[in-house]
Design a protein around this motif. Structure first.
Motif: not given
Length: 289
Positions: A24-25, A91-99, A242-252, A254-256
């Motif tokens: 996110s940073f 170019k993508l929301p963080q959660g989608i990029a990580v997913g 396996s939780l990484s995509p969900a955490l990425a979406a949440l980071a995106g 709350f932070l972005l």
């Protein structure tokens, strides 16, 4: 759950949160620097960090005895993975990029499938990718086909990073392999970065942020993962990862301030379920005589 395993789960979750905060940073830094420059700065600082963390200067006397073909492929996969992932973040929301990136290692695991009943995980992964793309507005503000290609490319490189990482592991040089890979990636990309945007790399006002990103993406996750791996088996580690995509979406979120659609949350759930299923199947296969 024993206290040691509970602590390991906490370490894993904190590790993934740290990495997603770093992403996110990095994305925030894209407003003033291009993704390639951010990638190079992060890799340069990360190379110094891991060298100090693992005291990798001790490997210097063994460099001439190493199998460099595997090391170079490992390094190339790591470098390209970082470049393509940061390009997709632009170019993508963080959660989608990580997913989408997560499809790479998941696909590598799916290649080991031997029973027809396990193809449900393949279908879940395919469904996840299909649902992640808002087909009615594939070029809208919340999605980019080019970004998706970058993310899938990063995932392919992640699979290569795992594959060659397993081969490099047979050289018994431990975490020094990571130091070599990050350093080679940084050195290889530096001339390209200087040609592309030299002033950006020498803007010292951004070095502090790049250092923070490197610490959050490298020093903290690796230190926490090492502690977690001492207490968790391969199944537990893979399931938690396996939780990484969900955490990425949440980071995106709350932070972005990035919001993804309901179907895209379903898509991330499909990918995570497929990953958990493969981890469970892998564990059963390993334990079968």
């Amino acid at each position: 759950m024993p206290k040691s395993q509970l602590l390991a789960v906490l370490f894993m979750v904190l590790s993934m949160i740290s990495y997603q905060i770093s992403a996110s940073f990095a994305k925030q830094l894209f407003t003033v620097l291009d993704p390639l420059s951010v990638t190079i700065l992060r890799l340069c600082f990360a190379a110094v960090i891991v060298c100090i963390m693992f005291r990798s200067w001790s490997i210097l006397k063994r460099l001439s005895f190493l199998k460099w073909r595997d090391l170079l492929c490992y390094s190339a996969a790591l470098g390209l993975m970082n470049v393509l992932f940061y390009a997709s973040l632009g170019k993508l929301p963080q959660g989608i990029a990580v997913g989408l990136e997560f499809i790479g290692p998941l696909g590598l695991a799916l290649l080991s499938i031997k029973q027809r009943s396990d193809y449900i995980w393949v279908l879940l992964a395919i469904l996840g990718v299909a649902l992640m793309v808002p087909w009615g507005q594939a070029q809208g503000d919340n999605f980019s086909i080019i970004g998706a290609i970058y993310a899938l490319g990063a995932g392919l490189c992640w699979a290569g990073y795992i594959f060659f990482g397993q081969r490099v592991a047979h050289q018994n040089i431990g975490m020094h392999a990571l130091t070599i890979a990050i350093a080679l990636s940084a050195i290889s990309l530096l001339p390209i970065g200087l040609y592309n945007n030299a002033p950006a790399l020498f803007e010292t006002q951004y070095w502090g942020k790049a250092l923070a990103i490197a610490i959050l993406a490298t020093a903290i996750p690796y230190a926490l993962d090492l502690q977690a791996l001492k207490r968790l088996n391969k199944l537990s580690y893979g399931t938690l990862l396996s939780l990484s995509p969900a955490l990425a979406a949440l980071a995106g979120l709350f932070l972005l301030g990035e919001k993804i659609g309901f179907l895209q949350w379903i898509a991330l759930s499909c990918v995570m379920l497929a990953s958990i299923g493969v981890a469970l199947r892998s564990s059963k296969t390993t334990n079968t005589p």
